[in-house]
Design a protein around this motif. Structure first.
Motif, PDB file in Angstrom:
ATOM      1  N   ASP A 194      40.829  16.018  26.653  1.00 45.04           N
ATOM      2  CA  ASP A 194      39.975  17.063  26.083  1.00 45.04           C
ATOM      3  C   ASP A 194      40.744  18.385  26.081  1.00 45.04           C
ATOM      4  OD1 ASP A 194      37.979  18.652  25.142  1.00 45.04           O
ATOM      5  OD2 ASP A 194      36.451  17.945  26.550  1.00 45.04           O
ATOM      6  N   ARG A 195      41.668  18.498  25.137  1.00 48.23           N
ATOM      7  CA  ARG A 195      42.530  19.680  25.099  1.00 48.23           C
ATOM      8  C   ARG A 195      41.744  20.944  24.818  1.00 48.23           C
ATOM      9  NH1 ARG A 195      47.005  17.018  21.029  1.00 48.23           N
ATOM     10  NH2 ARG A 195      47.334  15.096  22.204  1.00 48.23           N
ATOM     11  N   GLU A 196      40.790  20.855  23.898  1.00 44.16           N
ATOM     12  CA  GLU A 196      40.072  22.061  23.503  1.00 44.16           C
ATOM     13  C   GLU A 196      39.272  22.641  24.652  1.00 44.16           C
ATOM     14  OE1 GLU A 196      40.750  23.638  20.782  1.00 44.16           O
ATOM     15  OE2 GLU A 196      42.171  22.000  20.431  1.00 44.16           O
ATOM     16  N   ALA A 197      38.713  21.784  25.494  1.00 48.40           N
ATOM     17  CA  ALA A 197      37.967  22.283  26.647  1.00 48.40           C
ATOM     18  C   ALA A 197      38.889  23.038  27.593  1.00 48.40           C
ATOM     19  CB  ALA A 197      37.288  21.125  27.369  1.00 48.40           C
ATOM     20  N   VAL A 198      40.083  22.502  27.801  1.00 54.45           N
ATOM     21  CA  VAL A 198      41.036  23.169  28.691  1.00 54.45           C
ATOM     22  C   VAL A 198      41.499  24.480  28.077  1.00 54.45           C
ATOM     23  CG1 VAL A 198      43.281  22.983  29.800  1.00 54.45           C
ATOM     24  CG2 VAL A 198      41.769  20.996  29.726  1.00 54.45           C
ATOM     25  N   ARG A 199      41.792  24.483  26.795  1.00 51.03           N
ATOM     26  CA  ARG A 199      42.230  25.721  26.150  1.00 51.03           C
ATOM     27  C   ARG A 199      41.157  26.802  26.248  1.00 51.03           C
ATOM     28  NH1 ARG A 199      44.698  22.184  21.314  1.00 51.03           N
ATOM     29  NH2 ARG A 199      46.853  22.043  22.069  1.00 51.03           N
ATOM     30  N   ALA A 200      39.905  26.397  26.064  1.00 54.59           N
ATOM     31  CA  ALA A 200      38.811  27.363  26.144  1.00 54.59           C
ATOM     32  C   ALA A 200      38.689  27.928  27.556  1.00 54.59           C
ATOM     33  CB  ALA A 200      37.498  26.701  25.714  1.00 54.59           C
ATOM     34  N   MET A 201      38.845  27.071  28.568  1.00 55.92           N
ATOM     35  CA  MET A 201      38.746  27.517  29.958  1.00 55.92           C
ATOM     36  C   MET A 201      39.867  28.500  30.298  1.00 55.92           C
ATOM     37  SD  MET A 201      38.736  25.148  33.371  1.00 55.92           S
ATOM     38  CE  MET A 201      37.746  23.932  32.509  1.00 55.92           C
ATOM     39  N   VAL A 202      41.069  28.187  29.866  1.00 56.99           N
ATOM     40  CA  VAL A 202      42.215  29.065  30.138  1.00 56.99           C
ATOM     41  C   VAL A 202      42.062  30.396  29.410  1.00 56.99           C
ATOM     42  CG1 VAL A 202      44.695  29.331  29.751  1.00 56.99           C
ATOM     43  CG2 VAL A 202      43.809  27.182  30.656  1.00 56.99           C
ATOM     44  N   LYS A 203      41.629  30.316  28.153  1.00 56.30           N
ATOM     45  CA  LYS A 203      41.441  31.541  27.369  1.00 56.30           C
ATOM     46  C   LYS A 203      40.402  32.461  28.021  1.00 56.30           C
ATOM     47  CE  LYS A 203      40.267  33.120  22.694  1.00 56.30           C
ATOM     48  NZ  LYS A 203      39.853  32.680  21.323  1.00 56.30           N
ATOM     49  N   LYS A 204      39.320  31.878  28.514  1.00 55.75           N
ATOM     50  CA  LYS A 204      38.275  32.675  29.158  1.00 55.75           C
ATOM     51  C   LYS A 204      38.800  33.337  30.431  1.00 55.75           C
ATOM     52  CE  LYS A 204      33.624  32.383  31.131  1.00 55.75           C
ATOM     53  NZ  LYS A 204      32.483  31.485  31.445  1.00 55.75           N
ATOM     54  N   ALA A 205      39.545  32.563  31.237  1.00 55.86           N
ATOM     55  CA  ALA A 205      40.078  33.126  32.483  1.00 55.86           C
ATOM     56  C   ALA A 205      41.022  34.283  32.196  1.00 55.86           C
ATOM     57  CB  ALA A 205      40.790  32.034  33.277  1.00 55.86           C
ATOM     58  N   LEU A 206      41.872  34.145  31.193  1.00 61.72           N
ATOM     59  CA  LEU A 206      42.811  35.211  30.845  1.00 61.72           C
ATOM     60  C   LEU A 206      42.070  36.444  30.330  1.00 61.72           C
ATOM     61  CD1 LEU A 206      45.650  33.129  29.138  1.00 61.72           C
ATOM     62  CD2 LEU A 206      45.810  34.373  31.306  1.00 61.72           C
ATOM     63  N   SER A 207      40.997  36.229  29.564  1.00 57.49           N
ATOM     64  CA  SER A 207      40.230  37.352  29.021  1.00 57.49           C
ATOM     65  C   SER A 207      39.565  38.164  30.124  1.00 57.49           C
ATOM     66  CB  SER A 207      39.183  36.842  28.034  1.00 57.49           C
ATOM     67  OG  SER A 207      38.146  36.142  28.707  1.00 57.49           O
ATOM     68  N   LEU A 208      39.309  37.521  31.269  1.00 57.31           N
ATOM     69  CA  LEU A 208      38.707  38.200  32.411  1.00 57.31           C
ATOM     70  C   LEU A 208      39.758  38.834  33.324  1.00 57.31           C
ATOM     71  CD1 LEU A 208      35.975  35.547  33.316  1.00 57.31           C
ATOM     72  CD2 LEU A 208      35.627  37.741  32.146  1.00 57.31           C
ATOM     73  N   GLY A 209      41.026  38.759  32.900  1.00 58.11           N
ATOM     74  CA  GLY A 209      42.099  39.367  33.671  1.00 58.11           C
ATOM     75  C   GLY A 209      42.564  38.533  34.844  1.00 58.11           C
ATOM     76  N   ARG A 210      42.216  37.256  34.885  1.00 58.16           N
ATOM     77  CA  ARG A 210      42.609  36.389  35.990  1.00 58.16           C
ATOM     78  C   ARG A 210      43.922  35.682  35.685  1.00 58.16           C
ATOM     79  NH1 ARG A 210      37.704  32.639  35.943  1.00 58.16           N
ATOM     80  NH2 ARG A 210      39.088  31.381  37.249  1.00 58.16           N
ATOM     81  N   ASP A 211      44.726  35.444  36.724  1.00 60.11           N
ATOM     82  CA  ASP A 211      45.959  34.691  36.544  1.00 60.11           C
ATOM     83  C   ASP A 211      45.926  33.363  37.297  1.00 60.11           C
ATOM     84  OD1 ASP A 211      46.210  35.432  39.179  1.00 60.11           O
ATOM     85  OD2 ASP A 211      48.151  36.426  38.947  1.00 60.11           O
ATOM     86  N   THR A 212      44.787  33.051  37.898  1.00 61.84           N
ATOM     87  CA  THR A 212      44.657  31.800  38.637  1.00 61.84           C
ATOM     88  C   THR A 212      43.291  31.191  38.362  1.00 61.84           C
ATOM     89  OG1 THR A 212      46.050  32.691  40.399  1.00 61.84           O
ATOM     90  CG2 THR A 212      44.785  30.709  40.907  1.00 61.84           C
ATOM     91  N   LEU A 213      43.273  29.899  38.095  1.00 61.63           N
ATOM     92  CA  LEU A 213      42.001  29.203  37.962  1.00 61.63           C
ATOM     93  C   LEU A 213      41.439  28.912  39.349  1.00 61.63           C
ATOM     94  CD1 LEU A 213      42.747  26.576  35.149  1.00 61.63           C
ATOM     95  CD2 LEU A 213      41.877  28.910  34.910  1.00 61.63           C
ATOM     96  N   THR A 214      40.111  28.898  39.460  1.00 58.50           N
ATOM     97  CA  THR A 214      39.513  28.487  40.723  1.00 58.50           C
ATOM     98  C   THR A 214      39.782  27.007  40.948  1.00 58.50           C
ATOM     99  OG1 THR A 214      37.398  27.847  39.733  1.00 58.50           O
ATOM    100  CG2 THR A 214      37.662  30.174  40.394  1.00 58.50           C
ATOM    101  N   GLU A 215      39.599  26.581  42.190  1.00 59.72           N
ATOM    102  CA  GLU A 215      39.826  25.167  42.477  1.00 59.72           C
ATOM    103  C   GLU A 215      38.925  24.259  41.632  1.00 59.72           C
ATOM    104  OE1 GLU A 215      39.564  21.869  46.061  1.00 59.72           O
ATOM    105  OE2 GLU A 215      39.108  23.961  46.486  1.00 59.72           O
ATOM    106  N   PRO A 216      37.609  24.551  41.517  1.00 58.02           N
ATOM    107  CA  PRO A 216      36.790  23.701  40.636  1.00 58.02           C
ATOM    108  C   PRO A 216      37.270  23.698  39.190  1.00 58.02           C
ATOM    109  CG  PRO A 216      35.389  24.981  42.113  1.00 58.02           C
ATOM    110  CD  PRO A 216      36.782  25.516  42.271  1.00 58.02           C
ATOM    111  N   GLU A 217      37.723  24.859  38.697  1.00 62.38           N
ATOM    112  CA  GLU A 217      38.240  24.908  37.326  1.00 62.38           C
ATOM    113  C   GLU A 217      39.508  24.064  37.201  1.00 62.38           C
ATOM    114  OE1 GLU A 217      36.855  29.360  35.808  1.00 62.38           O
ATOM    115  OE2 GLU A 217      38.721  29.115  36.945  1.00 62.38           O
ATOM    116  N   ALA A 218      40.384  24.181  38.193  1.00 58.64           N
ATOM    117  CA  ALA A 218      41.622  23.403  38.152  1.00 58.64           C
ATOM    118  C   ALA A 218      41.322  21.910  38.118  1.00 58.64           C
ATOM    119  CB  ALA A 218      42.494  23.752  39.355  1.00 58.64           C
ATOM    120  N   LYS A 219      40.324  21.505  38.880  1.00 55.88           N
ATOM    121  CA  LYS A 219      39.973  20.082  38.878  1.00 55.88           C
ATOM    122  C   LYS A 219      39.344  19.660  37.559  1.00 55.88           C
ATOM    123  CE  LYS A 219      39.644  19.494  43.869  1.00 55.88           C
ATOM    124  NZ  LYS A 219      38.750  19.413  45.045  1.00 55.88           N
TER     125      LYS A 219
END
Length: 893
Positions: free
Chosen positions: A472-497
């Motif tokens: 599910d590439r699009e789901a991952v791309r959306a998650m990464v894009k959202k995290a970057l838009s919030l100024g984050r450089d690290t995904l949370t552990e639940p997000e990483a999983k």
């Protein structure tokens, strides 16, 4: 640019030395002496406005005054003069230059532009190639060409030496000459402003005079170019590498274990291995490896039989072998019995085979014939220590025929000095790898082992991947894009999983909670017992601050643990913010091994993948292997095998073997993830539990960063270009035209078997009954950056794929010309399949900017001529043989 105009550099008919000088100690006088003393038969022209004659030769005031256009110019003038000289040379028609002058990058004109950039700008309109600047120069002994300021010349030979260090160049030159070692080419790259390692490898790969290539590397700038050139060259001749700078370059901040572990030297080592080259660590090893590999045959394994006329040397060889991770061959009872019949009764009755100090030639020969016919022996080492009873030289002469006719690789050690010097020379002259000490011999054997392993990785066709994973590439791309838009450089552990789960990697169920009471609610949803972990963007390793508590059995224990974590974090890291907790189910897998799988981003080679022993002490154990994406099953298994923890994955005591297929799938899926999502800079799965039931990720961490580079561009090796897949209508059904994959090996064998002998002859120009493993690898394991093979494939009724046709093209390193071939299954001819494949090949060649497509076919192949002529190809009959030369110019938009 790559090999364009390099022929003018390496095979000049005339040379101009610009900056020739009589001044003692100057570069100009040294190069002049070397050029004149080398025996170069072409014209040598001298340029310097200060002199009329030098060395009884005319000297010209400028390039414009030269009586002829030189093929090659050698420049040793001040930095400020170099750009103008390059411009003048280009206008005259010179296409190659060696710039010996240092300091061009530091020297600037009145506008602040540095001379290095101005030099390249002056060369560009004329496609003039430059070796250097700050190069020691180049030697081509076969031509008598010494265009260098080295203190000595080079002997002719079949080995090319390429160095990024000037001091290393002159040192090796001196060292090799003292040992009577010759060279086909000797090249000092200097600062590599234009011509770099990749360019030279591309040229030497096709150089008839070069049988092996030695590289001294310090750093690579263009990883993709280097890997493509190295992989292509390593398919045709041995490449042995010394890489300087093995020590860590300094501690670097990393948000993951992988980032800390993946040092640059590990990455270079992985790249060298992936390219099918051999890495050595000393100059002596460099030349030993050339001799060893030049006279060795492919090995099946690393099991060595040692035959010695003394116990001590055999033990020394054994110790060195085991120290290099080699293995002594196990001699079965029948071999021991056979040896007992030809050896004295007091022989060692095992391996090493001690045949006693008075052993004559026949005793060596008998023992060698017995052990080399054993299936469990991959090679043999003969060790001879001199004694008064047997002449070493006579022994060597008697052994040579038997060694050369042996069914296995045989190496030798003549232990001693003057007494065995002639014997050693007899073996060396016969092309038998020969060493001075048992330790050197064991090291030489392991060089063959490692080289063959690397070549196997380069040539082996991997098995088809079982069970494709829905990603599910699009789901991952959306998650990464959202995290970057919030100024984050690290995904949370639940997000990483969630990211891992989206790529088919099993993960333990994990929920995120923003408060203590929400953590209790999450625990009740998951079901007790649970593990509780802090969520903090400021904490790299949670266990370091007591941020992990396991086996919580009820709500009260969750509350108590969460409050205690809060206090510990405030006390140990006061500035850290606590964004919540992650709650996950407890995993009960008592036989599981703890592993780590991760990703780091190297500044040169881009993303790299790490596998090793996991747990909180991964930096201490340092048991890991690095691989370059893309990975497949073969490469993943190789990564696993290079770690110490791999031995723990096998069954032992009452533990069942871990599911290595599941581990391989995880590595492959991580490879897919890092290719698809270029924003991933670092990733850790630690621990990844592995047992007989598969794998599961307990903890995960992903660091991200916005990037303009696409997934393809940042990779050292171009992955499978999925975007080139195309479904077409054909014969009332659907057909997939796509690039060939390494996993297509079996269906390609079936495709080849379906061709008639005449069709094979038309395609290959020779009669062939089957493909060799090497040929199959070359046809299916292609470098998508430099070549392409489109197959037409469909599914059979039983659900297995079949190949109906293939069109392939190989582009020259300059992307000017591509040479094509097309083959359609014999029973599918005349149905338009060849036209479909050729049209796709032409479109692809145009899109990548190639100038023309060429090919050659036998005059009897009217079917191919009838196929390509309507597509715009010209067909001209060759005067040299019974073939047609085919050519299609490609219009550039």
């Amino acid at each position: 640019m790559t090999v364009r105009n390099l022929k003018h550099l390496f095979e000049p008919k005339s040379i101009a030395l610009i900056g020739a000088s009589p001044r003692p100690g100057s570069v100009g006088v040294t190069v002049l002496k070397n050029l004149l003393a080398g025996g170069f038969e072409g014209e040598i022209m001298l340029v310097n406005p200060k002199y009329d004659t030098l060395a009884e030769r005319p000297v010209y005031a400028s390039v414009a005054k030269l009586p002829a256009v030189p093929d090659l110019a050698v420049i040793c003038t001040p930095p400020s003069t170099v750009p103008g000289i390059i411009s003048d040379l280009g206008k005259r028609g010179t296409r190659a230059a060696i710039v010996l002058t240092p300091g061009l990058a530091a020297a600037k004109d009145l506008m602040g532009r540095n001379m290095r950039d101005l030099m390249l700008k002056a060369a560009r309109p004329h496609l003039l190639r430059i070796l250097g600047p700050n190069s020691v120069g180049m030697l081509v002994p076969r031509l008598g060409l010494n265009a260098s300021f080295a203190h000595t010349g080079a002997l002719p030979g079949k080995v090319a030496f390429v160095s990024q260090s000037g001091a290393m160049s002159t040192g090796v030159l001196d060292w090799a000459k003292a040992r009577n070692i010759g060279f086909s080419k000797f090249i000092s790259l200097g600062e590599k402003a234009d011509i770099d390692v990749g360019d030279v490898l591309d040229y030497l790969a096709g150089d008839y005079d070069t049988q092996a290539i030695l590289l001294y590397l310090e750093a690579i700038r263009d990883a993709r170019k280097f890997m493509s050139a190295a992989r292509a060259a390593a398919r045709s001749k041995p490449i042995i590498v010394i890489k300087a700078g093995r020590a860590p370059e300094g501690a670097k901040a990393a948000a993951s274990h992988t980032g800390a572990l993946a040092g640059s030297d590990d990455v270079y080592d992985a790249a060298i291995r992936r390219a099918g080259m051999l890495r050595v660590y000393t100059t002596l090893d460099l030349f030993d490896a050339v001799e060893t590999l030049a006279h060795s045959r492919p090995l099946r394994g690393d099991r060595l039989a040692i035959i010695s006329n003394g116990g001590g040397p055999g033990v020394l060889a054994t110790d060195a072998l085991i120290g290099k991770q080699g293995r002594l061959a196990d001699l079965p009872a029948q071999a021991i019995e056979k040896l007992g019949k030809v050896l004295p009764s007091c022989w060692s009755h095992g391996n090493p085979v001690d045949i006693l100090g008075d052993a004559p030639a026949q005793r060596y020969i008998d023992a060698m014939e017995i052990v080399t016919h054993e299936p469990d022996v991959d090679a043999a080492l003969l060790i001879h220590a001199p004694n008064a009873m047997v002449s070493s030289e006579e022994l060597a002469n008697a052994l040579v025929p038997a060694v050369k006719n042996a069914s296995r690789n045989v190496l030798s050690c003549w232990l001693g000095g003057e007494e065995v010097a002639r014997a050693r020379a007899v073996f060396s002259n016969a092309g038998i790898p020969t060493y001075d000490t048992p330790e050197e011999a064991a090291r030489g054997f392991m060089q063959i082992v490692q080289y063959n392993r690397n070549q196997k990785l380069l040539m082996e066709v991997p098995a088809s991947a079982s069970g494709s994973v829905e990603e599910d590439r699009e789901a991952v791309r959306a998650m990464v894009k959202k995290a970057l838009s919030l100024g984050r450089d690290t995904l949370t552990e639940p997000e990483a999983k969630q990211v891992l789960a989206a790529y088919g990697i099993p993960v333990v169920r994990t929920l995120a909670a923003s408060s203590i009471e929400e953590a209790v609610t999450c625990a009740e949803r998951i079901g007790y017992p649970v593990a509780l972990k802090i969520l903090s963007p400021d904490v790299v390793h949670k266990s370091d601050v007591g941020g992990v508590v396991l086996d919580l059995e009820d709500a009260d224990s969750v509350r108590t643990a969460a409050m205690a974590m809060n206090r510990r974090l405030a006390g140990m890291q006061p500035g850290a913010s606590l964004s919540g907790f992650s709650v996950q189910s407890m995993v009960r897998r008592p036989e599981a091994r703890e592993l780590i799988v991760g990703v780091a981003t190297d500044p040169v080679f881009g993303p790299v993948i790490l596998f090793g022993q996991g747990g909180i002490a991964v930096e201490v154990t340092a048991d890991h292997a690095i691989g370059l994406p893309p990975l497949n099953t073969v490469l993943a298994r190789d990564m696993i095998s290079r770690t110490r923890v791999s031995s723990l994955l096998a069954a032992y005591r009452n533990r069942a073997a871990a599911d290595t297929d599941a581990i391989c799938r995880t590595l492959i899926q991580i490879s897919h993830l890092v290719i698809d999502i270029p924003e991933i800079m670092e990733l850790d799965i630690n621990p990844l539990l592995a047992d007989a039931d598969g794998v599961i990720a307990l903890d995960a961490r992903i660091r991200i960063r916005a990037t303009e580079k696409g997934g393809m561009d940042r990779l050292a090796i171009r992955p499978y270009p999925e975007e080139l897949e195309e479904w077409v209508d054909w014969q009332g059904g659907k057909l997939l035209l796509r690039p060939i994959k390494p996993e297509d090996g079996q269906q390609h064998v079936e495709f080849f078997a379906s061709l008639t002998p005449e069709d094979v002859r038309m395609r290959m120009f020779v009669h062939m009954r089957e493909l060799s493993p090497g040929q199959l690898a070359r046809m299916t394991q292609i470098d998508y950056d430099r070549e392409m093979a489109f197959i037409a494939t469909r599914m059979r009724a039983d659900g297995t794929p079949e190949t109906l046709g293939v069109a392939r093209i190989v582009f020259d390193p300059d992307n000017i010309q591509g040479e094509f071939a097309v083959t359609v299954r014999s029973d599918m001819k005349g149905k338009g399949l060849g036209r479909l494949l050729m049209q796709k090949l032409i479109r692809h060649s145009r899109e990548r900017g190639a100038h023309e497509i060429v090919g050659e076919t036998l005059s009897q192949n009217q079917a191919l001529l009838g196929l390509v002529k309507p597509l715009g190809f010209s067909a001209n009959r060759s005067r040299e043989n019974d073939t047609y030369l085919l050519k299609l110019p490609l219009k550039q938009n």
